[in-house]
Design an enzyme around this catalytic site. Structure first.
Site, mmCIF file in Angstrom:
data_model
loop_
_atom_site.group_PDB
_atom_site.id
_atom_site.type_symbol
_atom_site.label_atom_id
_atom_site.label_comp_id
_atom_site.label_asym_id
_atom_site.label_seq_id
_atom_site.Cartn_x
_atom_site.Cartn_y
_atom_site.Cartn_z
ATOM 1 N N LYS A 92 51.742 35.601 43.754
ATOM 2 C CA LYS A 92 50.985 35.701 42.497
ATOM 3 C C LYS A 92 50.195 34.434 42.175
ATOM 4 C CE LYS A 92 53.392 39.333 39.997
ATOM 5 N NZ LYS A 92 54.487 39.741 40.910
ATOM 6 N N GLU A 114 49.243 39.266 30.056
ATOM 7 C CA GLU A 114 50.388 40.099 29.686
ATOM 8 C C GLU A 114 51.298 40.139 30.888
ATOM 9 O OE1 GLU A 114 47.554 42.276 30.516
ATOM 10 O OE2 GLU A 114 48.607 42.843 32.339
ATOM 11 N N SER A 379 56.198 39.100 50.355
ATOM 12 C CA SER A 379 55.463 38.687 49.152
ATOM 13 C C SER A 379 56.181 37.624 48.321
ATOM 14 C CB SER A 379 55.161 39.909 48.283
ATOM 15 O OG SER A 379 56.354 40.617 47.986
#
Ligand SMILES: *Cc1c(COP(=O)(O)O)cnc(C)c1O
Length: 395
Positions: A92, A114, A379
């Site tokens: 991310k 958010e 990931s």
């Protein structure tokens, strides 16, 4: 690299999916971003700043690890792309570091985000601290209760976490609050965490995550003499780590792309997040895509043991890859993901994130030749999931 068949068009569509279905009051904000993002991303200055941060802050390039024991187990050659080794422990950060640079170039001084499970909130709070920008994170009140460690991280990093108290008090409600804030504060930058949302977000986030497949190409060339593997496998929540791992292979039709969704307790259990498998065409978060809804058209509350895959939609690129057959979509249950995490931990000494464990579990459903080259995008790392793993071990 030209990705014509699978690239977004001028109007923000991948085939029939995508677009920007937004309140008229947001039009100016979206137009401003759409008018600037490509110019910024393609500028020499951005590329230099972005690459320097990726190298020296995020810790890139991440290794491509050939895992001998796992390879033996499946009778083929398996490589893991190690996004688990980035700063903050997941892919991310590739996106948040890129978007905060774009925000800075656009002169924005306040960041809105958010978050559902809090992972994107933490990645956003991290880069806001680094750049000294104000950070407001909207989070469903129920999620704030469920995800206390990530709330603490965000606060420690200096972010303001604002509870969304409407609806189910989860991600959808946090999104509504963030959009309301953006309308009221057009000089803020809305930092979205996956390849979802109105155009240009899916394309922008895909480009920022495409560093993953860019590195894989170079690393495989060194390792095997061929930049192309036979398979790239990645899990899909909104779809950003998969989009990044697929990007430079989209037009290389000999590379098989495999996307893995979370089926939770089973695709037909009512407790699932397997959007492509059971969903329909609809509208969510400002774009036309595949999503799960009930008979009245209400978006269904998704379920997966893995918080990052617990999303009722999927990015429009993935809806297009599914419709065209370019990517194969598989689904993996909670239990299958837990089992795959144990296998990786005990055969390779790597504890994966629960999300990534879904990608690993797909290996069980596939058959390979002994000469195949298989890349699994790992990931993230499993530290954040230890409580869930401990429960599974003790059962
Ligand atoms: C958030 C997250 C995901 C899911 O998000 P995508 O946008 O689908 O990549 C997957 N893995 C990890 C480790 C995550 O934190």
């Amino acid at each position: 690299m030209s990705n014509n068949k699978y690239a977004v068009n001028e109007r923000g569509y991948y085939g029939q999916f995508g677009g920007a279905y937004i309140p008229e009051l947001l039009r100016a904000n979206i137009d401003e971003l759409r008018g600037n993002y490509l110019k910024i991303i393609n500028s020499e200055k951005f590329q230099k700043d972005y690459k320097r941060l990726l190298d020296n802050y995020v810790g890139r390039p991440t290794p491509l690890t050939k895992v001998a024991n796992l390879s033996k187990r499946y009778g083929t050659n398996i490589y893991l792309k190690r996004e688990d080794l980035t700063h903050t422990g997941a892919h991310k950060i590739n996106n948040t570091i890129g978007q905060i640079l774009i925000a800075k170039y656009m002169g924005k001084t306040r960041i809105i985000a958010e978050t559902g499970a809090g992972q994107h909130g933490v990645a956003t709070a991290t880069v806001c601290a680094l750049f000294g920008l104000e950070c407001i994170v909207y989070m469903g009140a129920l999620d704030i209760e469920r995800q206390a460690p990530n709330v603490a991280r965000m606060k420690m990093l200096g972010a303001k976490v604002v509870p969304a108290i409407s609806g189910n008090q989860t991600l959808k409600d946090a999104t509504n609050e963030a959009i309301r804030d953006w309308i009221a504060n057009p000089n803020s930058f809305y930092l979205i965490g996956s390849v979802v949302g109105p155009h240009p977000y899916p394309d922008m986030v895909t480009r920022l995550q495409s560093i993953i497949s860019e590195e894989i190409r170079g690393q495989l060339t060194k390792e095997t003499g061929n930049p192309n593997p036979d398979y790239v496998i990645a899990c899909v929540g909104g779809g950003s780590n998969a989009a990044g791992a697929f990007y430079h292979y989209l037009d290389e039709e000999d590379v098989k792309l495999v996307a893995v969704e979370a089926s939770g307790l089973g695709v037909n259990s009512g407790e699932t997040a397997a959007t492509i498998t059971i969903g329909d065409v609809g509208f969510i978060h400002g774009s036309k895509t595949m999503l799960m809804h009930d008979e009245d058209g209400q978006i269904t509350e998704p379920y997966s043991i893995s918080a990052g895959l617990d999303y009722p939609g999927v990015g429009p690129l993935h809806a297009h890859l599914a419709e065209t057959g370019r990517a194969q979509f598989l689904s993996v249950t909670d239990q299958e993901a837990l089992d795959a995490a144990m296998v990786l931990a005990q055969s390779e000494g790597i504890i994966p994130a629960l999300e990534s464990a879904h990608a690993l579990a797909a290996l069980e459903q596939m058959t390979f030749d002994k000469d195949d080259v298989v890349v699994v995008n790992l990931s993230g790392r499993g530290d954040k999931d230890m409580e869930t793993y401990m429960k599974a071990i003790n059962n």
